[in-house]
Design an enzyme around this catalytic site. Structure first.
Site, short mmCIF file in Angstrom:
data_model
loop_
_atom_site.label_atom_id
_atom_site.label_comp_id
_atom_site.label_asym_id
_atom_site.label_seq_id
_atom_site.Cartn_x
_atom_site.Cartn_y
_atom_site.Cartn_z
N PRO A 1 2.51 4.95 1.16
CA PRO A 1 3.11 5.33 2.45
C PRO A 1 2.07 5.93 3.39
O PRO A 1 1.15 6.63 2.97
CB PRO A 1 4.15 6.39 2.04
CG PRO A 1 4.42 6.15 0.60
CD PRO A 1 3.14 5.63 0.03
N LYS B 1 -8.42 5.09 -7.34
CA LYS B 1 -8.90 6.13 -8.26
C LYS B 1 -10.25 6.69 -7.80
O LYS B 1 -10.48 7.91 -7.85
CB LYS B 1 -9.02 5.56 -9.67
CG LYS B 1 -7.67 5.21 -10.29
CD LYS B 1 -7.82 4.57 -11.66
CE LYS B 1 -6.46 4.23 -12.25
NZ LYS B 1 -6.57 3.60 -13.58
N LYS C 1 1.17 0.19 7.51
CA LYS C 1 1.63 -1.20 7.28
C LYS C 1 2.52 -1.67 8.43
O LYS C 1 2.32 -2.75 8.99
CB LYS C 1 2.39 -1.27 5.95
CG LYS C 1 1.55 -0.89 4.74
CD LYS C 1 2.31 -1.05 3.44
CE LYS C 1 3.45 -0.06 3.32
NZ LYS C 1 3.01 1.33 3.25
N GLY D 1 0.83 -1.21 0.00
CA GLY D 1 0.00 0.00 0.00
C GLY D 1 0.85 1.24 0.00
O GLY D 1 2.08 1.19 0.19
N SER E 1 -4.68 3.72 -18.97
CA SER E 1 -6.02 3.94 -18.42
C SER E 1 -6.58 5.32 -18.71
O SER E 1 -7.74 5.59 -18.39
CB SER E 1 -6.00 3.69 -16.91
OG SER E 1 -5.18 4.63 -16.26
#
Length: 821
Positions: free
Chosen positions: A369, A734, A373, A367, A691
């Site tokens: 920063p 997104k 985590k 994931g 994309s």
């Protein structure tokens, strides 16, 4: 002036009648004129030659060296043609049948022919008459040779001062050369070369070159001997002092210190529970240690190795907490959200409560920063009652960091895995390997390849560290790795880990984290209390929206800490009873001007301006795409530091627009007279990926037909030349970015419908998701049309002149991105 007479060749010099002499073949020695040497003679032919010389030739004998000393029965071809006429000074027969003879060299001579070779060699020789020549060059060479010999005599203790003085008094250059050469251990070929040199100058030159080389070698030998002697003296001195210390300790009653230390070490080895292999290894090393001197370097290496073995937690474990409800409470109290990783940890605990032994899972938290985590790994350790180790792999490029160095290297140590286990003193901790995607490779090896064994549950029960050189069981360790992206992690390493993605937090989640964790933490850290400082929800939302733009909460925490420090300063001045409330309006007072625009979409719907969505390592981002059309010759410019894939998407988007020109009401030949420029702002930031395809088509078509794109609609999807919209990745990030940017509608590929399950329901309630399969659906939704106006023209319908015919003069409004007739 000197009168120099050129000497004749050896085979031409014959001032005396032929001489017949017995031949004594020599091995490993060359007899020069004026040289006296003892010889031991054992071959029958050689003894016969000596007897004949004494009986019939007035003790004269011809001395020539064999080309190959290993030949016992040489023939004419095995002997050098040039030798020395010598005299037998003394002969002594020994009991074993050999003869000891003392020989003196007299003159150079050349073998003309071999007269007989039955019982001994009888040769016909011619004396080589050497001219008596004196030139300045010869005189200079003689002086240099004498000087070099005197230097040599100072280095070589075998040369007496009397001999050095005798050499210095020789005036004949030829005799000087032969006499000096006799006292050097030159190679046989070099001495033979001197013997065959008939010209005095050449002989002196050869001698001087050989002397210089020999003197230099002797000097090097002397230096080496000096160093060795000094080292030996130091060792002897140390030995003597150690013996003295031992004697002193004995008198003082401390003589048994070393023995008691070994006994204590032996007790530690017996008390320590080791694996069968490790126990055999440590017993072997301890046996070696007892036989070594305590002051030797090797003893220190062995002792250090034994200490490492017995200090590792081979079978030492902490009791694992298997109460699922208690563990769930700890995880929820430490972290808000993060449901998937929490669920996986609780599954592991549930299985462990049912099965006595289970191999630790290998989890990889991926994931952006700041999403928690590493702190989640700490919470896992707390919830399972395990100890926690953290190892940062960022920048690690040496395989030995993981596997350790072999003991043959000076200062060798085990790898970081073993070092960490020694530090934590338990064999079942939670082992967090941070930044596993930041490792690199160089000539020292690939650390990611070394991790393949560590992170493989089928192999890590027998991990072999290079330093320990015994198998160590890592299977009970709960490994958790963290990474920002997966594409930097080699595929074999990814295959060994269970990937759990941690997407960015929503605005609601950030608010809850700030209220429940961050504000209380920094109020306490800065010496404040709840009475001194209070954050309103709107104040926290203002910080989130206008002072941070991130997927995690690291910058949010930094801004909250900044406000706390400023408030602490006021409290220190005014007193501890000071009460400050941070509101939406007072945030600017503490943090200054807002850094980001939040909730501010474009004021109007713009022509040629479409809103795309992008995925980055720090979460999702809004991607603005601008297109303008201007007079030209059909050139397409794409700017904004775009990668190859994104540039190809732009060309594909333009190709599709050209293929649909007729239906869109565009002159089919428009591209002959216009240039199209596509730009993606923030040009210093590299961008790539497919994309943004549908956003580029929308921007290009909008600029061509002069219809604006709705500013509140964002879109993401890959485009094909046939107009199909293909699925994309990173949808959750997104959508979160669109939510942060106050977007109300998001167009996504229909095939991404399955990914909507990962998006929080609170977000889906605020954003309308539009699923599309074809670009025509995108254009119909995104472009702002007049009421009742149709985007696509039916066949046979007259086309409005949105663009001029070929050759017609046009003007450009670059600011609006539109075409004016």
């Amino acid at each position: 002036m000197f009168n120099i007479k050129k000497p004749k060749r050896a085979d031409e010099l014959s001032s005396a009648p032929p001489i017949y002499l017995p031949l004594l073949p020599l091995r490993d020695i060359v007899i020069l004129p004026h040289m006296v040497a003892p010889l031991f003679v054992g071959r029958t032919k050689s003894i016969n030659a000596l007897s004949n010389a004494l009986d019939q030739h007035n003790k004269r004998i011809f001395l020539a060296t064999q080309k190959d000393a290993s030949i016992d029965s040489p023939n004419e071809k095995d002997i050098y043609r040039t030798g020395t006429i010598g005299t037998v000074l003394q002969l002594l027969k020994l009991p074993d049948g050999t003869v000891k003879v003392l020989i003196e060299g007299k003159k150079r001579a050349h073998i003309k022919r071999v007269a007989q070779d039955d019982s001994y060699f009888l040769v016909e020789v011619e004396e080589i008459i050497e001219p008596d020549v004196h030139t300045p060059e010869i005189e200079a060479l003689c002086r240099n040779i004498i000087s070099a010999f005197l230097n040599y005599s100072k280095i070589n203790k075998n040369i007496s001062s009397d001999l050095a003085n005798t050499i210095a008094s020789i005036e004949n250059p030829s005799r000087l050369a032969d006499t000096v050469a006799a006292h050097f251990s030159f190679k046989i070929k070099d001495k033979q070369r001197m013997l065959e040199a008939t010209q005095t100058f050449n002989r002196l030159t050869i001698l001087y070159e050989l002397m210089q080389s020999e003197v230099e070698v002797l000097r090097i030998e002397t230096r080496i001997k000096g160093r060795v002697k000094k080292q030996m003296e130091k060792m002897q001195k140390n030995y003597y002092l150690n013996e003295q210390m031992r004697a002193i300790k004995k008198e003082m009653g401390d003589a048994d210190d070393q023995q008691s230390e070994l006994q204590e070490l032996e007790k530690r080895i017996k008390r320590k529970r080791l694996s069968k292999e490790a126990n055999a290894k440590v017993q072997q090393e301890f046996k070696k240690l007892k036989m070594m001197s305590p002051m030797s370097a090797e003893a220190a290496v062995v002792r250090n190795y034994i200490d490492w073995i017995i200090e590792l937690p081979w079978f030492d474990r902490t009791k694992v907490q298997t109460d699922i409800e208690k563990a769930e409470g700890i995880l929820n109290s430490d972290h808000y959200g993060l449901e998937k990783p929490k669920e996986r940890i609780l599954e592991y605990l549930a299985v462990q409560s049912l099965v006595k032994k289970i191999r630790g899972p290998i989890l990889c938290l991926v994931g952006p920063p700041g999403v928690g985590k590493t702190s989640l790994a700490k919470s896992v350790a707390r919830s399972t009652n395990r100890k926690f180790i953290r190892l940062s792999l960022g920048g690690v490029r040496d395989e030995a960091e993981i596997r350790g160095h072999r003991r043959t290297y000076i200062g060798a140590l085990p790898g970081k895995i073993i070092q960490s286990l020694k530090k934590v003193k338990t064999n079942n901790p939670v082992f967090c390997m941070d930044e596993v995607d930041k490792m690199s490779t160089d000539f020292r090896g690939d650390p990611s390849a070394a991790l393949l064994e560590v992170l493989d549950p089928e192999q890590n029960y027998a991990f072999n560290d290079h330093y320990l050189d015994v198998d160590y069981d890592l299977s009970e360790i709960l490994f958790i790795t963290t990474a920002n992206t997966l594409h930097n992690i080699p595929a074999p390493l990814q295959d060994r880990m269970e990937i759990i993605r941690l997407p960015g937090y929503t605005e609601h989640e950030k608010l809850q984290i700030a209220k429940g964790f961050l504000t209380a933490k920094h109020i306490k850290m800065n010496g404040l209390n709840d009475k001194n400082l209070h954050f309103s929800d709107n104040a926290v939302l203002t910080i989130i929206r206008e002072y941070t733009r991130e997927a995690g909460v690291r910058n949010l925490e930094r801004e909250i800490a900044s406000i706390c420090r400023k408030v602490a300063r006021k409290v220190a001045k005014k007193g501890k009873d000071t009460n400050i409330r941070i509101s939406e309006q007072s945030v600017k007072k503490y943090l200054g001007t807002p850094r980001y625009r939040y909730g501010q979409v474009e004021e109007t719907d713009e022509i040629g301006l479409a809103t795309g969505l992008a995925w980055t390592e720090v979460g999702g981002e809004i991607l603005v795409i601008e297109t303008i059309v201007m007079p030209g010759k059909g050139k397409l410019d794409v700017t904004g530091k775009l990668g190859d894939v994104m540039q190809e998407s732009a060309r594909a988007a333009l190709s599709y627009a050209r293929s649909r020109a007729t239906r869109l009401g565009i002159n089919p030949n428009f591209y002959h007279d216009v240039d199209i420029h596509i730009h993606v702002p923030e040009g210093a930031t590299p961008k790539d990926g497919p994309s943004a395809g549908i956003a580029m088509v929308s921007s290009i078509v909008s600029a061509l037909i002069k219809k604006p794109v709705y500013r509140t609609i964002a879109m993401t999807g890959e485009i094909t030349l046939r107009g199909r919209v293909l699925p994309i990745g990173g949808l959750k990030e997104k959508i979160l970015a669109a939510h942060r940017g106050r977007i109300t509608k998001v167009i996504i590929p229909a095939e991404n419908k399955k990914d909507l399950n990962d998006i929080p329901a609170v977000i889906l309630k605020q954003i309308e998701i539009i699923l599309v399969d074809h670009i025509d659906e995108v254009l119909s939704t995104a472009l702002k049309l007049e009421e009742g106006e149709s985007l696509f023209k039916e066949a046979g319908e007259s086309l409005p002149a949105f663009l001029p015919a070929a050759g017609k003069e046009i003007e450009s409004d670059a600011n609006r991105g539109s075409i004016i007739n």
